[in-house]
Every structure is written in structure tokens, then in C-alpha cells.
Design a protein around this motif. Structure first.
Motif, PDB file in Angstrom:
ATOM      1  N   ALA A  57       0.827  -1.204   0.000  1.00  0.00           N
ATOM      2  CA  ALA A  57       0.000   0.000   0.000  1.00  0.00           C
ATOM      3  C   ALA A  57       0.867   1.261   0.000  1.00  0.00           C
ATOM      4  O   ALA A  57       0.576   2.225  -0.718  1.00  0.00           O
ATOM      5  CB  ALA A  57      -0.947  -0.005   1.198  1.00  0.00           C
ATOM      6  N   ARG A  58       1.948   1.241   0.781  1.00  0.00           N
ATOM      7  CA  ARG A  58       2.848   2.398   0.811  1.00  0.00           C
ATOM      8  C   ARG A  58       3.534   2.605  -0.532  1.00  0.00           C
ATOM      9  O   ARG A  58       3.686   3.737  -1.001  1.00  0.00           O
ATOM     10  CB  ARG A  58       3.879   2.232   1.915  1.00  0.00           C
ATOM     11  CG  ARG A  58       3.276   2.369   3.311  1.00  0.00           C
ATOM     12  CD  ARG A  58       4.266   2.122   4.403  1.00  0.00           C
ATOM     13  NE  ARG A  58       5.348   3.099   4.378  1.00  0.00           N
ATOM     14  CZ  ARG A  58       6.444   3.000   5.106  1.00  0.00           C
ATOM     15  NH1 ARG A  58       6.615   1.957   5.901  1.00  0.00           N
ATOM     16  NH2 ARG A  58       7.379   3.917   5.034  1.00  0.00           N
ATOM     17  N   LEU A  59       3.967   1.504  -1.150  1.00  0.00           N
ATOM     18  CA  LEU A  59       4.602   1.612  -2.469  1.00  0.00           C
ATOM     19  C   LEU A  59       3.624   2.130  -3.513  1.00  0.00           C
ATOM     20  O   LEU A  59       3.959   3.007  -4.320  1.00  0.00           O
ATOM     21  CB  LEU A  59       5.147   0.253  -2.914  1.00  0.00           C
ATOM     22  CG  LEU A  59       6.409  -0.215  -2.214  1.00  0.00           C
ATOM     23  CD1 LEU A  59       6.702  -1.666  -2.590  1.00  0.00           C
ATOM     24  CD2 LEU A  59       7.585   0.672  -2.563  1.00  0.00           C
ATOM     25  N   ASP A  60       2.405   1.589  -3.494  1.00  0.00           N
ATOM     26  CA  ASP A  60       1.380   2.044  -4.452  1.00  0.00           C
ATOM     27  C   ASP A  60       1.093   3.535  -4.276  1.00  0.00           C
ATOM     28  O   ASP A  60       0.957   4.268  -5.249  1.00  0.00           O
ATOM     29  CB  ASP A  60       0.093   1.236  -4.293  1.00  0.00           C
ATOM     30  CG  ASP A  60       0.232  -0.191  -4.785  1.00  0.00           C
ATOM     31  OD1 ASP A  60       1.214  -0.501  -5.513  1.00  0.00           O
ATOM     32  OD2 ASP A  60      -0.644  -1.018  -4.445  1.00  0.00           O
ATOM     33  N   SER A  61       1.020   3.967  -3.015  1.00  0.00           N
ATOM     34  CA  SER A  61       0.766   5.374  -2.730  1.00  0.00           C
ATOM     35  C   SER A  61       1.903   6.258  -3.232  1.00  0.00           C
ATOM     36  O   SER A  61       1.675   7.299  -3.841  1.00  0.00           O
ATOM     37  CB  SER A  61       0.566   5.556  -1.225  1.00  0.00           C
ATOM     38  OG  SER A  61       0.382   6.915  -0.913  1.00  0.00           O
ATOM     39  N   ALA A  62       3.134   5.826  -2.983  1.00  0.00           N
ATOM     40  CA  ALA A  62       4.293   6.598  -3.426  1.00  0.00           C
ATOM     41  C   ALA A  62       4.357   6.668  -4.950  1.00  0.00           C
ATOM     42  O   ALA A  62       4.648   7.728  -5.520  1.00  0.00           O
ATOM     43  CB  ALA A  62       5.573   5.991  -2.869  1.00  0.00           C
ATOM     44  N   LEU A  63       4.068   5.544  -5.612  1.00  0.00           N
ATOM     45  CA  LEU A  63       4.077   5.545  -7.080  1.00  0.00           C
ATOM     46  C   LEU A  63       2.974   6.426  -7.649  1.00  0.00           C
ATOM     47  O   LEU A  63       3.196   7.151  -8.624  1.00  0.00           O
ATOM     48  CB  LEU A  63       3.941   4.114  -7.608  1.00  0.00           C
ATOM     49  CG  LEU A  63       5.164   3.224  -7.404  1.00  0.00           C
ATOM     50  CD1 LEU A  63       4.832   1.783  -7.791  1.00  0.00           C
ATOM     51  CD2 LEU A  63       6.341   3.736  -8.208  1.00  0.00           C
ATOM     52  N   ALA A  64       1.799   6.382  -7.032  1.00  0.00           N
ATOM     53  CA  ALA A  64       0.693   7.220  -7.496  1.00  0.00           C
ATOM     54  C   ALA A  64       1.028   8.695  -7.313  1.00  0.00           C
ATOM     55  O   ALA A  64       0.749   9.515  -8.195  1.00  0.00           O
ATOM     56  CB  ALA A  64      -0.587   6.860  -6.747  1.00  0.00           C
ATOM     57  N   ARG A  66       4.022  10.010  -7.272  1.00  0.00           N
ATOM     58  CA  ARG A  66       5.051  10.350  -8.253  1.00  0.00           C
ATOM     59  C   ARG A  66       4.447  10.551  -9.637  1.00  0.00           C
ATOM     60  O   ARG A  66       4.773  11.506 -10.340  1.00  0.00           O
ATOM     61  CB  ARG A  66       6.114   9.266  -8.294  1.00  0.00           C
ATOM     62  CG  ARG A  66       7.299   9.644  -9.170  1.00  0.00           C
ATOM     63  CD  ARG A  66       8.393   8.627  -9.069  1.00  0.00           C
ATOM     64  NE  ARG A  66       8.468   7.988 -10.379  1.00  0.00           N
ATOM     65  CZ  ARG A  66       9.044   6.846 -10.624  1.00  0.00           C
ATOM     66  NH1 ARG A  66       9.563   6.158  -9.640  1.00  0.00           N
ATOM     67  NH2 ARG A  66       9.096   6.356 -11.825  1.00  0.00           N
ATOM     68  N   GLU A  67       3.538   9.650 -10.015  1.00  0.00           N
ATOM     69  CA  GLU A  67       2.884   9.792 -11.317  1.00  0.00           C
ATOM     70  C   GLU A  67       2.058  11.071 -11.379  1.00  0.00           C
ATOM     71  O   GLU A  67       2.055  11.763 -12.404  1.00  0.00           O
ATOM     72  CB  GLU A  67       2.008   8.582 -11.601  1.00  0.00           C
ATOM     73  CG  GLU A  67       2.805   7.327 -11.899  1.00  0.00           C
ATOM     74  CD  GLU A  67       1.927   6.095 -12.060  1.00  0.00           C
ATOM     75  OE1 GLU A  67       0.683   6.229 -12.090  1.00  0.00           O
ATOM     76  OE2 GLU A  67       2.498   4.998 -12.156  1.00  0.00           O
ATOM     77  N   ALA A  68       1.368  11.404 -10.300  1.00  0.00           N
ATOM     78  CA  ALA A  68       0.580  12.638 -10.267  1.00  0.00           C
ATOM     79  C   ALA A  68       1.479  13.858 -10.388  1.00  0.00           C
ATOM     80  O   ALA A  68       1.141  14.829 -11.087  1.00  0.00           O
ATOM     81  CB  ALA A  68      -0.241  12.703  -8.979  1.00  0.00           C
ATOM     82  N   ALA A  69       2.636  13.822  -9.747  1.00  0.00           N
ATOM     83  CA  ALA A  69       3.575  14.940  -9.826  1.00  0.00           C
ATOM     84  C   ALA A  69       4.121  15.075 -11.241  1.00  0.00           C
ATOM     85  O   ALA A  69       4.280  16.186 -11.750  1.00  0.00           O
ATOM     86  CB  ALA A  69       4.718  14.744  -8.832  1.00  0.00           C
ATOM     87  N   GLU A  70       4.395  13.955 -11.900  1.00  0.00           N
ATOM     88  CA  GLU A  70       4.907  13.993 -13.269  1.00  0.00           C
ATOM     89  C   GLU A  70       3.864  14.544 -14.225  1.00  0.00           C
ATOM     90  O   GLU A  70       4.187  15.322 -15.115  1.00  0.00           O
ATOM     91  CB  GLU A  70       5.351  12.603 -13.710  1.00  0.00           C
ATOM     92  CG  GLU A  70       6.626  12.141 -13.034  1.00  0.00           C
ATOM     93  CD  GLU A  70       7.007  10.713 -13.387  1.00  0.00           C
ATOM     94  OE1 GLU A  70       6.237  10.025 -14.088  1.00  0.00           O
ATOM     95  OE2 GLU A  70       8.089  10.280 -12.944  1.00  0.00           O
ATOM     96  N   VAL A  71       2.620  14.158 -14.045  1.00  0.00           N
ATOM     97  CA  VAL A  71       1.540  14.666 -14.891  1.00  0.00           C
ATOM     98  C   VAL A  71       1.344  16.147 -14.631  1.00  0.00           C
ATOM     99  O   VAL A  71       1.143  16.939 -15.553  1.00  0.00           O
ATOM    100  CB  VAL A  71       0.227  13.875 -14.637  1.00  0.00           C
ATOM    101  CG1 VAL A  71      -0.948  14.546 -15.283  1.00  0.00           C
ATOM    102  CG2 VAL A  71       0.368  12.446 -15.131  1.00  0.00           C
ATOM    103  N   GLY A  72       1.456  16.529 -13.360  1.00  0.00           N
ATOM    104  CA  GLY A  72       1.259  17.932 -12.974  1.00  0.00           C
ATOM    105  C   GLY A  72       2.319  18.846 -13.544  1.00  0.00           C
ATOM    106  O   GLY A  72       2.056  20.013 -13.820  1.00  0.00           O
ATOM    107  N   ASP A  73       3.524  18.359 -13.766  1.00  0.00           N
ATOM    108  CA  ASP A  73       4.583  19.215 -14.310  1.00  0.00           C
ATOM    109  C   ASP A  73       4.870  18.895 -15.774  1.00  0.00           C
ATOM    110  O   ASP A  73       5.952  19.158 -16.266  1.00  0.00           O
ATOM    111  CB  ASP A  73       5.851  19.134 -13.454  1.00  0.00           C
ATOM    112  CG  ASP A  73       6.595  17.810 -13.565  1.00  0.00           C
ATOM    113  OD1 ASP A  73       6.208  16.948 -14.380  1.00  0.00           O
ATOM    114  OD2 ASP A  73       7.589  17.640 -12.835  1.00  0.00           O
ATOM    115  N   GLY A  74       3.894  18.311 -16.429  1.00  0.00           N
ATOM    116  CA  GLY A  74       4.063  18.007 -17.840  1.00  0.00           C
ATOM    117  C   GLY A  74       4.897  16.781 -18.107  1.00  0.00           C
ATOM    118  O   GLY A  74       5.477  16.638 -19.167  1.00  0.00           O
ATOM    119  N   GLY A  75       4.988  15.897 -17.149  1.00  0.00           N
ATOM    120  CA  GLY A  75       5.714  14.658 -17.326  1.00  0.00           C
ATOM    121  C   GLY A  75       7.214  14.831 -17.258  1.00  0.00           C
ATOM    122  O   GLY A  75       7.963  13.949 -17.608  1.00  0.00           O
TER     123      GLY A  75
END
Length: 79
Positions: A57-64, A66-75
Motif C-alpha cells: 500500500a505504501r509503495l502504491d501510494s508513493a508511485l501514485a 510520483r505519477e501525479a507529480a509527473e503529470v502535474g509538471d508536464g511529465g
């Protein structure tokens, strides 16, 4: 799961589980002792599963995140 079991760390529970399995596989125990060992093994497996599910659950949360941050800054790509 008992309060003592919830205080066990993953490695402690895993190591005790390994010992329980070793004793069961070695044989030479009474039926009553074998059943007690089996029950303890089930408890320890539950403790291990709890720790592993928490880690997942912690890994999934961290990955999610990170992905949200990448999408937020244009990848992370420059345009």
C-alpha cells in the motif's frame, strides 16, 4: 491476531514462521503439539501478510504520488 503478534516485526515473524515449518517438517511431535505449531504458523503467516500488504500500500501510494507529480509538471519533459 494477538497484541503480541501485532508487535512483531516482519523479520521476527518470518523467522519464527521458518522455525515452525522446520519443526513441523522434522516430525516427531505429538498430534497436539503439531496442531499448536500449525496454529502458530497460521498466526505468523497472517502477521507477515499484514506487513507485506502494508508495504504494498505504501509503495502504491508513493508511485501514485510520483505519477501525479509527473503529470502535474508536464511529465518532466521540456516542450
Amino acid at each position: 491476531m494477538s497484541e503480541t503478534d501485532t508487535a512483531l516485526g516482519y523479520e521476527q515473524a518470518r523467522d519464527e514462521l521458518v522455525e515452525v515449518v522446520r519443526r513441523l517438517e522434522a516430525g516427531g511431535t505429538s498430534l497436539e503439539e503439531s496442531l499448536a505449531l500449525w496454529e502458530r504458523g497460521e498466526e505468523l503467516a497472517t502477521v507477515c501478510r499484514h506487513w507485506l500488504e502494508g508495504a504494498r500500500a505504501r509503495l502504491d501510494s508513493a508511485l501514485a504520488a510520483r505519477e501525479a507529480a509527473e503529470v502535474g509538471d508536464g511529465g518532466g519533459r521540456e516542450e
